[in-house]
Design a protein around this motif. Structure first.
Motif, PDB file in Angstrom:
ATOM      1  N   ALA A 164      -7.990   0.916  -5.773  1.00  0.00           N
ATOM      2  CA  ALA A 164      -6.776   0.438  -5.465  1.00  0.00           C
ATOM      3  C   ALA A 164      -6.454   0.371  -4.184  1.00  0.00           C
ATOM      4  O   ALA A 164      -5.358   0.716  -3.610  1.00  0.00           O
ATOM      5  CB  ALA A 164      -5.668   1.164  -6.234  1.00  0.00           C
ATOM      6  N   GLU A 165      -7.581   0.077  -3.151  1.00  0.00           N
ATOM      7  CA  GLU A 165      -7.315   0.089  -1.682  1.00  0.00           C
ATOM      8  C   GLU A 165      -7.624  -1.211  -1.209  1.00  0.00           C
ATOM      9  O   GLU A 165      -8.324  -1.907  -1.678  1.00  0.00           O
ATOM     10  CB  GLU A 165      -8.624   0.950  -1.061  1.00  0.00           C
ATOM     11  CG  GLU A 165      -8.133   2.344  -1.252  1.00  0.00           C
ATOM     12  CD  GLU A 165      -9.445   3.289  -0.328  1.00  0.00           C
ATOM     13  OE1 GLU A 165     -10.471   2.598   0.084  1.00  0.00           O
ATOM     14  OE2 GLU A 165      -9.193   4.541  -0.410  1.00  0.00           O
ATOM     15  N   VAL A 166      -6.883  -1.533  -0.151  1.00  0.00           N
ATOM     16  CA  VAL A 166      -7.200  -2.607   0.744  1.00  0.00           C
ATOM     17  C   VAL A 166      -8.045  -2.190   1.694  1.00  0.00           C
ATOM     18  O   VAL A 166      -8.120  -1.169   2.165  1.00  0.00           O
ATOM     19  CB  VAL A 166      -5.824  -3.513   1.318  1.00  0.00           C
ATOM     20  CG1 VAL A 166      -4.985  -3.914   0.001  1.00  0.00           C
ATOM     21  CG2 VAL A 166      -5.153  -2.496   2.250  1.00  0.00           C
TER      22      VAL A 166
ATOM     23  N   ILE B 276       0.897  -1.223   0.024  1.00  0.00           N
ATOM     24  CA  ILE B 276       0.149  -0.063  -0.115  1.00  0.00           C
ATOM     25  C   ILE B 276       0.974   1.217   0.078  1.00  0.00           C
ATOM     26  O   ILE B 276       0.424   2.314  -0.174  1.00  0.00           O
ATOM     27  CB  ILE B 276      -0.925  -0.074   1.294  1.00  0.00           C
ATOM     28  CG1 ILE B 276      -0.384  -0.049   2.475  1.00  0.00           C
ATOM     29  CG2 ILE B 276      -1.965  -0.985   1.060  1.00  0.00           C
ATOM     30  CD1 ILE B 276      -1.100   0.251   3.787  1.00  0.00           C
TER      31      ILE B 276
ATOM     32  N   PRO C  94      -0.110   3.497  -6.664  1.00  0.00           N
ATOM     33  CA  PRO C  94      -1.279   2.304  -6.937  1.00  0.00           C
ATOM     34  C   PRO C  94      -1.007   1.890  -8.135  1.00  0.00           C
ATOM     35  O   PRO C  94      -1.537   0.539  -8.175  1.00  0.00           O
ATOM     36  CB  PRO C  94      -2.346   3.562  -7.029  1.00  0.00           C
ATOM     37  CG  PRO C  94      -2.004   4.533  -6.080  1.00  0.00           C
ATOM     38  CD  PRO C  94      -0.478   4.680  -6.152  1.00  0.00           C
TER      39      PRO C  94
ATOM     40  N   TYR D  15      -8.146  -0.606  14.311  1.00  0.00           N
ATOM     41  CA  TYR D  15      -7.215   0.465  14.754  1.00  0.00           C
ATOM     42  C   TYR D  15      -6.935   0.644  16.231  1.00  0.00           C
ATOM     43  O   TYR D  15      -5.789   1.212  16.560  1.00  0.00           O
ATOM     44  CB  TYR D  15      -7.559   1.920  14.193  1.00  0.00           C
ATOM     45  CG  TYR D  15      -7.511   1.850  12.663  1.00  0.00           C
ATOM     46  CD1 TYR D  15      -5.787   2.102  12.223  1.00  0.00           C
ATOM     47  CD2 TYR D  15      -8.120   1.459  11.764  1.00  0.00           C
ATOM     48  CE1 TYR D  15      -5.571   2.111  10.975  1.00  0.00           C
ATOM     49  CE2 TYR D  15      -7.495   1.214  10.312  1.00  0.00           C
ATOM     50  CZ  TYR D  15      -6.394   1.760  10.042  1.00  0.00           C
ATOM     51  OH  TYR D  15      -5.863   1.585   8.802  1.00  0.00           O
TER      52      TYR D  15
END
Ligand SMILES: N[C@@H](CCC(=O)N[C@@H](CS)C(=O)NCC(=O)O)C(=O)O
Length: 205
Positions: free
Chosen positions: A54-56, A36, A40, A167
Motif C-alpha cells: 500500500a505504498e507509493v 498516503i 492504508p 528528498y
C-alpha cells in the motif's frame, strides 16, 4: 504506445523521483493521486491491488505494477533507453547512484523531514543528531560524485539525479543545508523545463 500510470502523492519524494524521470524522458504518463496520510485500507482498490505494501510510488506499465522507486527508475532507463539507459556506462552510473541514494541520503532526509513536520513523528534528539551526522557525510559524498559536473550523470541529468532529487528538494524542510556544489545542482535541477513542484506532478483528484 506504452500506457503509463503513476500512483503517487506530493508529499512522497519517492513518487517525485519517478514523476521527474517520466517527465524528463518526455514520456506520456498520468498521475493517480493516493492519500498516503489516510489509513492504508481506505486507499483506492485499484491501488491496493497493485501495491502489496500500500505504498507509493507504483508505476503501472501497460497494466503491470512496478514498485520501489529505485527499481522503477532503472526500469524506465533500461526499457526506454533514456536518462542514462542509452549506454552501458550510463546505466551503470544510474544503478550506482540510485542504490547509493536508497542506502544513504534517501534514508536520512525523509526521517529529518518527518521529524520537523508539524504533527510529525517524535524522534529522540540523539536520533536527530545521528541523522544529521549521516547527512553531513552524504553531502560530502554527493560533492565527490558530482565532481564538478552539472549533473550526477555528467552534462545532462539521468536517473541518478532523479533519485537524489526526491528528498534533496526538501533540504529546508529537513532542517539541513546544501554544500555550495549541491546548491548549484539544486538550482540546475529546478531550472530543468520538465521539473515541476510536487503538487503539479500529483494534483489531488
Ligand atoms: N522504498 C520505497 C519507499 C516507499 C514509501 O516509503 N512510500 C511512502 C511515501 S514516501 C508511503 O507510501 N507511505 C504510506 C504508507 O506506508 O502507508 C520506495 O523507494 O519506493
Amino acid at each position: 504506445m506504452t500506457d503509463l500510470e503513476l500512483f503517487g502523492h506530493p508529499d512522497s519524494g519517492h513518487a517525485c523521483k519517478v514523476a521527474l524521470a517520466l517527465s524528463l524522458a518526455g514520456l506520456d504518463w498520468r498521475p493517480a493521486w493516493v492519500d498516503i496520510w489516510a489509513p492504508p485500507d481506505s486507499r483506492p482498490a485499484a491501488f491496493l491491488a497493485a501495491s502489496s505494501a500500500a505504498e507509493v510510488p507504483v508505476l503501472m506499465i501497460d497494466g503491470v505494477a512496478h514498485a520501489q522507486s529505485g527499481a522503477i527508475l532503472i526500469e524506465i532507463a533500461s526499457r526506454f533507453r533514456t536518462l542514462g539507459g542509452e549506454s552501458a556506462a550510463g546505466l551503470r552510473r544510474g544503478r550506482e547512484v540510485v542504490l547509493w541514494e536508497a542506502n544513504r541520503i534517501g534514508m536520512c532526509l525523509p526521517q529529518l523531514k518527518e521529524a520537523r513536520r508539524l504533527g510529525g513523528a517524535h524522534f529522540d534528539p540523539a536520533v536527530i543528531d545521528w541523522l544529521e551526522g549521516r547527512f553531513a557525510v552524504d553531502r560530502a559524498r554527493f560533492d565527490r560524485m558530482l565532481n564538478g559536473a552539472d549533473f550526477l550523470h555528467g552534462a545532462a541529468p539521468g536517473i541518478g539525479d532523479c533519485a537524489v532529487w526526491g528528498y534533496v528538494q526538501w533540504l529546508t524542510e529537513a532542517g539541513v543545508f546544501p554544500s555550495p556544489a549541491m546548491a548549484g545542482w539544486i538550482e540546475r535541477m529546478r531550472a530543468l523545463p520538465a521539473a515541476r513542484a510536487p503538487e503539479a506532478f500529483f494534483p489531488e483528484a
